[in-house]
Design an enzyme around this catalytic site. Structure first.
Site, PDB file in Angstrom:
ATOM      1  N   HIS A   1     -25.598 -52.005  75.968  1.00  0.00           N
ATOM      2  CA  HIS A   1     -26.717 -52.489  74.799  1.00  0.00           C
ATOM      3  C   HIS A   1     -27.275 -53.536  74.810  1.00  0.00           C
ATOM      4  CE1 HIS A   1     -27.875 -52.391  70.673  1.00  0.00           C
ATOM      5  NE2 HIS A   1     -26.568 -52.384  70.273  1.00  0.00           N
TER       6      HIS A   1
ATOM      7  N   ASP B   1     -31.271 -50.431  73.136  1.00  0.00           N
ATOM      8  CA  ASP B   1     -31.216 -50.677  71.750  1.00  0.00           C
ATOM      9  C   ASP B   1     -30.715 -49.489  71.225  1.00  0.00           C
ATOM     10  OD1 ASP B   1     -31.980 -53.096  71.946  1.00  0.00           O
ATOM     11  OD2 ASP B   1     -34.082 -52.476  71.406  1.00  0.00           O
TER      12      ASP B   1
END
Length: 530
Positions: A501, A505
């Site tokens: 992450h 995204d």
């Protein structure tokens, strides 16, 4: 005059390492290219050779310290180097001069590890050395000896198997003769270029006899006195312990053929093939049992040292969890169209290309298609930079008896279905046989893990650093689905994308997985690049 010893280039995107082990100390004589120390990075272990012959000077970076690329490790003082490797020993010189050396002593007085080469009419000895283990691999563990001291061997016959943290390496016999002496037992750690055993090329096994009857303290292997060895005191081969655990056999059910009756891997195979023997009388259940205590539990436990490969797998997986901000998103795919296409063309495909048409080529193509649209899943973080890969080196996670390995199919984005299937077949065979090289397991940009072959319905795969994405495939299962207002049975598969992450995204991860789903549910999209 002194020569500086500096940290070498550590590899792509690696900027620092930890000093793991120094093999020399200040004042020691060293030769050019002799290994001085070992560095550990988050990817590989790196050997640091001596840049010159001389004497070990100051050690600047101690064990446990973190050093950067080109940092100063130590100095070599020139002019007082070790004697050349080809210098003769005192015993050789004595023999050349006609004086008695160690070889002229009675057998009982010879050291058990005598390995000097003889050139007389009675034959000579050949050293069995540790072969090259691969780039950045400096040591290995002796996994299994297939021969014992005194056995006759043929040239190129396999003597033993070594295990590194990456691959297994077979060691063939360098010549025909008799295995005179084993210097590294099963479970021992050996260095690249180290000596494993001595092979007698003469007509008899005198050296082997001298080894087995050597006095205490003269060598590593001694013939035990009759009646002294006890089954509880015998350490079975690590590979045999693992094989027994997998076959559900106990040591009492296997007849050992190794030294002192130790159980070897092939003994377990014979026992498993021939069936377990009848239980011994003392194994019969007692009329009454008392309550088990923790001490009793300890007697029924088995402690087996982790293999180097398993240790590396454990460390890297934990490092991945500690480093990446890992998250997993899920979806499901209807495999109807892929299965229909495969069924229609599989025979013609195999006839033309000589390889079966599997599901992995479809998934590889679908992932390449999705990576083109979401390039951050095919990127990696290097410090404060993001490195985007304009190519796809596809890692294929493969389960082997030794553990999980990830061979890499390079430039998968340029391959056809047939080329992908051939590469997967070749890499899979090498992985199962322990024949993968270091180069074949490095450089991947994205990984596919197929847990479905083991029956997994849903799982969250762990990232293979420094990659930013890994796709988990699962079992195909018929499930009722609502299609155009009707409930129909369809072959469905859950998909899982684990991603970092920090660089990917949620929108990008979901988009990637949806593109894979769309390509598999309508394979024509791959042809149209849609």
């Amino acid at each position: 005059m002194s020569t500086e010893v500096r940290v070498p280039t550590l590899g792509e995107s690696v900027s620092e390492a930890t000093v793991a082990t120094w093999f020399k100390k200040p004042g020691d004589s060293v030769e050019a290219d002799e290994m001085l120390c070992e560095l550990e990075t988050d990817k590989v272990t790196v050997e640091v050779p001596s840049p010159a012959a001389g004497t070990m000077g100051e050690i600047v970076a101690a064990e446990g310290e973190t050093v950067g690329v080109d940092a100063l490790l130590a100095t070599i003082e020139e002019g007082a180097g070790a004697k050349p490797k080809d210098d003769k020993s005192k015993d050789d010189k004595a023999k050349d001069a006609g004086k008695p050396g160690r070889d002229d002593l009675p057998s009982a007085d010879k050291p058990a590890r005598q390995t000097e080469k003889s050139t007389g009419d009675g034959g000579g000895s050949i050293d069995v050395m540790v072969p090259t283990l691969g780039e950045s691999v400096s040591e290995a563990t002796v996994s299994t000896w297939f021969k014992k001291a005194g056995d006759t061997v043929e040239a190129d016959e396999m003597l033993c198997e070594l295990e590194t943290d990456k691959v297994s390496v077979e060691v063939p016999s360098p010549g025909a003769g008799t295995l005179a002496e084993i210097l590294a037992a099963e479970g021992d750690t050996v260095q690249a270029g180290g000596k494993l055993a001595v092979l007698s090329s003469g007509s008899d096994a005198d050296v082997a006899q001298a080894t087995e009857t050597a006095p205490a303290g003269g060598g590593q292997y001694q013939q035990p006195k009759a009646g002294v060895a006890d089954r509880e005191d015998i350490e079975d081969a690590p590979s045999a312990k693992k094989a027994m655990a997998e076959a559900g056999l106990s040591p009492d059910q296997v007849t050992g053929t190794g030294r002192d009756g130790r159980i070897m891997k092939e003994d377990v195979a014979k026992a498993a093939k021939g069936g377990a023997p009848a239980p011994k009388a003392q194994d019969a259940p007692a009329p009454a049992k008392r309550a088990a205590s923790p001490a009793d539990d300890a007697d029924r436990e088995e402690r087996v040292k982790m293999t180097r490969l398993r240790q590396t797998i454990a460390r890297r997986l934990k490092d991945s969890q500690n480093t990446a901000a890992m998250l997993t998103t899920y979806n499901e795919v209807d495999m109807t169209e892929v299965m229909a296409l495969r069924a229609e063309y599989k025979e013609e495909f195999q006839k033309k290309h000589g390889v079966k048409l599997g599901f992995m080529s479809f998934f590889t193509k679908a992932c390449v298609h999705a990576l083109n649209e979401v390039p951050e899943v095919n990127a990696e973080i290097d410090g404060t930079d993001i490195v985007y890969k304009n190519f796809v080196h596809m890692g294929m996670a493969v389960g082997t008896p030794s553990g999980l390995v990830v061979p890499v199919i390079r430039d998968a984005h340029q391959m056809s279905f047939a080329e992908i299937e051939k590469s997967i077949g070749e890499m899979g065979a090498k992985a199962r046989d322990g024949k993968l090289t270091m180069d074949e397991m490095q450089g991947g940009t994205f990984t596919i893990s197929n847990g479905g072959v083991y029956g997994s319905l849903l799982s969250s795969p762990i990232l293979n650093p420094p990659q930013s994405g890994i796709l988990g495939m699962h079992k195909i299962q018929d499930r009722p689905m609502a299609i155009k207002g009707e409930v129909v049975i369809r072959p469905m598969m859950y998909l899982a994308l684990s991603y970092d992450h920090r660089i990917v995204d949620g929108k990008g991860a979901v988009t990637f997985l949806v593109r894979v789903k769309e390509a598999l549910e309508d394979p024509r999209r791959l042809l149209m690049d849609l």
